[in-house]
Design a protein around this motif. Structure first.
Motif, PDB file in Angstrom:
ATOM      1  N   THR A 197      20.563 -87.622 -54.766  1.00 30.41           N
ATOM      2  CA  THR A 197      19.976 -88.546 -53.802  1.00 30.41           C
ATOM      3  C   THR A 197      20.078 -89.973 -54.321  1.00 30.41           C
ATOM      4  O   THR A 197      20.742 -90.230 -55.320  1.00 30.41           O
ATOM      5  CB  THR A 197      18.506 -88.155 -53.502  1.00 30.41           C
ATOM      6  OG1 THR A 197      18.014 -88.931 -52.419  1.00 30.41           O
ATOM      7  CG2 THR A 197      17.624 -88.286 -54.720  1.00 30.41           C
ATOM      8  N   ILE A 235      14.804 -93.732 -52.020  1.00 31.00           N
ATOM      9  CA  ILE A 235      14.372 -92.773 -51.001  1.00 31.00           C
ATOM     10  C   ILE A 235      12.915 -92.423 -51.266  1.00 31.00           C
ATOM     11  O   ILE A 235      12.501 -92.269 -52.410  1.00 31.00           O
ATOM     12  CB  ILE A 235      15.230 -91.483 -51.068  1.00 31.00           C
ATOM     13  CG1 ILE A 235      16.696 -91.785 -50.792  1.00 31.00           C
ATOM     14  CG2 ILE A 235      14.690 -90.397 -50.166  1.00 31.00           C
ATOM     15  CD1 ILE A 235      17.012 -92.201 -49.384  1.00 31.00           C
ATOM     16  N   ARG A 244      20.993 -80.560 -45.847  1.00 26.57           N
ATOM     17  CA  ARG A 244      20.842 -81.981 -45.569  1.00 26.57           C
ATOM     18  C   ARG A 244      19.571 -82.161 -44.753  1.00 26.57           C
ATOM     19  O   ARG A 244      19.071 -81.201 -44.160  1.00 26.57           O
ATOM     20  CB  ARG A 244      22.051 -82.549 -44.825  1.00 26.57           C
ATOM     21  CG  ARG A 244      22.209 -82.001 -43.407  1.00 26.57           C
ATOM     22  CD  ARG A 244      23.108 -82.817 -42.506  1.00 26.57           C
ATOM     23  NE  ARG A 244      22.745 -84.188 -42.368  1.00 26.57           N
ATOM     24  CZ  ARG A 244      21.786 -84.669 -41.576  1.00 26.57           C
ATOM     25  NH1 ARG A 244      21.054 -83.857 -40.849  1.00 26.57           N
ATOM     26  NH2 ARG A 244      21.551 -85.956 -41.500  1.00 26.57           N
ATOM     27  N   ASN A 300      17.385 -85.165 -42.138  1.00 23.43           N
ATOM     28  CA  ASN A 300      17.471 -86.424 -41.414  1.00 23.43           C
ATOM     29  C   ASN A 300      16.867 -87.531 -42.279  1.00 23.43           C
ATOM     30  O   ASN A 300      15.877 -87.310 -42.970  1.00 23.43           O
ATOM     31  CB  ASN A 300      16.701 -86.345 -40.094  1.00 23.43           C
ATOM     32  CG  ASN A 300      17.324 -85.365 -39.133  1.00 23.43           C
ATOM     33  OD1 ASN A 300      18.503 -85.051 -39.227  1.00 23.43           O
ATOM     34  ND2 ASN A 300      16.531 -84.861 -38.206  1.00 23.43           N
ATOM     35  N   ARG A 301      17.474 -88.701 -42.216  1.00 18.77           N
ATOM     36  CA  ARG A 301      16.960 -89.842 -42.963  1.00 18.77           C
ATOM     37  C   ARG A 301      16.358 -90.835 -41.982  1.00 18.77           C
ATOM     38  O   ARG A 301      16.971 -91.185 -40.974  1.00 18.77           O
ATOM     39  CB  ARG A 301      18.087 -90.515 -43.750  1.00 18.77           C
ATOM     40  CG  ARG A 301      17.563 -91.614 -44.673  1.00 18.77           C
ATOM     41  CD  ARG A 301      18.677 -92.335 -45.377  1.00 18.77           C
ATOM     42  NE  ARG A 301      19.149 -93.416 -44.492  1.00 18.77           N
ATOM     43  CZ  ARG A 301      20.382 -93.883 -44.488  1.00 18.77           C
ATOM     44  NH1 ARG A 301      21.289 -93.389 -45.291  1.00 18.77           N
ATOM     45  NH2 ARG A 301      20.733 -94.847 -43.670  1.00 18.77           N
ATOM     46  N   HIS A 302      15.157 -91.284 -42.297  1.00 19.82           N
ATOM     47  CA  HIS A 302      14.467 -92.280 -41.490  1.00 19.82           C
ATOM     48  C   HIS A 302      14.506 -93.605 -42.240  1.00 19.82           C
ATOM     49  O   HIS A 302      14.026 -93.683 -43.374  1.00 19.82           O
ATOM     50  CB  HIS A 302      13.006 -91.881 -41.258  1.00 19.82           C
ATOM     51  CG  HIS A 302      12.856 -90.619 -40.483  1.00 19.82           C
ATOM     52  ND1 HIS A 302      12.066 -90.534 -39.363  1.00 19.82           N
ATOM     53  CD2 HIS A 302      13.392 -89.393 -40.647  1.00 19.82           C
ATOM     54  CE1 HIS A 302      12.113 -89.305 -38.874  1.00 19.82           C
ATOM     55  NE2 HIS A 302      12.921 -88.601 -39.647  1.00 19.82           N
ATOM     56  N   ASP A 303      15.062 -94.637 -41.618  1.00 17.83           N
ATOM     57  CA  ASP A 303      15.132 -95.949 -42.248  1.00 17.83           C
ATOM     58  C   ASP A 303      13.886 -96.759 -41.904  1.00 17.83           C
ATOM     59  O   ASP A 303      13.445 -96.787 -40.752  1.00 17.83           O
ATOM     60  CB  ASP A 303      16.367 -96.715 -41.784  1.00 17.83           C
ATOM     61  CG  ASP A 303      17.649 -96.175 -42.396  1.00 17.83           C
ATOM     62  OD1 ASP A 303      17.573 -95.350 -43.322  1.00 17.83           O
ATOM     63  OD2 ASP A 303      18.732 -96.586 -41.946  1.00 17.83           O
ATOM     64  N   THR A 362       9.378 -96.705 -38.908  1.00 15.75           N
ATOM     65  CA  THR A 362      10.764 -96.243 -38.838  1.00 15.75           C
ATOM     66  C   THR A 362      11.491 -96.986 -37.725  1.00 15.75           C
ATOM     67  O   THR A 362      10.993 -97.095 -36.609  1.00 15.75           O
ATOM     68  CB  THR A 362      10.811 -94.725 -38.564  1.00 15.75           C
ATOM     69  OG1 THR A 362      10.182 -94.059 -39.651  1.00 15.75           O
ATOM     70  CG2 THR A 362      12.220 -94.210 -38.402  1.00 15.75           C
TER      71      THR A 362
END
Length: 172
Positions: free
Chosen positions: A114, A118, A140, A142-145, A167
């Protein structure tokens, strides 16, 4: 040996703006959640080509009292190694090579590669602590920005609440 090796690559520079702050938030959150959920893991931080004019990560990261069950290891790839590679003069860090250095030294049954900016959710660390992973599988999430800087002084619970409310993009 640990169930899980978590591998990240970093160096004490200003990558992406205030990188050291983001590394500190990552370390605090991961180590705190790992302790809460008794995650059977180690953290391997590969410090690639450390800048000669800055302190090493082990000197500037404030390591929380809570610890990974199998510890934190910092593997340094010195400038002399970096300079042997093509384009070394234009790229101060070879992220994927650095991560491979960490993977090769991982002792875990499974490896999670990673980035050190994060913030893991409570749910994902709780889930990993149940040892659900299967061989010959790729996972994998989901990525939250989150656009704003997360205060390092907040508890991990409060940091996660702030992330959930701020987010701006989800990578599915």
């Amino acid at each position: 040996n640990p169930y899980l090796s978590i591998v990240v690559a970093a160096r004490n520079d200003t990558y992406g703006g205030d990188f050291l702050h983001r590394v500190q938030v990552f370390v605090n959150g991961l180590l705190s959640l790992a302790e809460i959920h008794a995650l059977d893991a180690e953290l391997i931080l590969v410090e690639w080509n450390p800048p000669g004019d800055r302190k090493r990560l082990n000197e500037v990261v404030k390591w929380p009292r809570c610890a990974m069950r199998h510890g934190v290891r910092i593997v340094e790839v010195p400038t002399e190694i970096h300079e042997r590679l093509p384009n070394a003069e234009t790229m101060p860090m070879f992220e994927y090579m650095a991560k491979n250095v960490g993977v090769r030294r991982a002792r875990g049954q499974y490896v999670l590669v990673t980035n050190p900016d994060i913030i893991f959710s409570d749910g994902i660390i709780r889930h990993l602590a149940t040892k659900p992973l299967e061989k010959e599988s790729f996972y994998r999430v989901n990525r939250h920005d989150v656009a704003e800087k997360i205060p390092v002084s907040l508890s991990v619970e409060r940091q996660l609440e702030l992330c959930a409310s701020r987010t701006f993009r989800i990578h599915r």
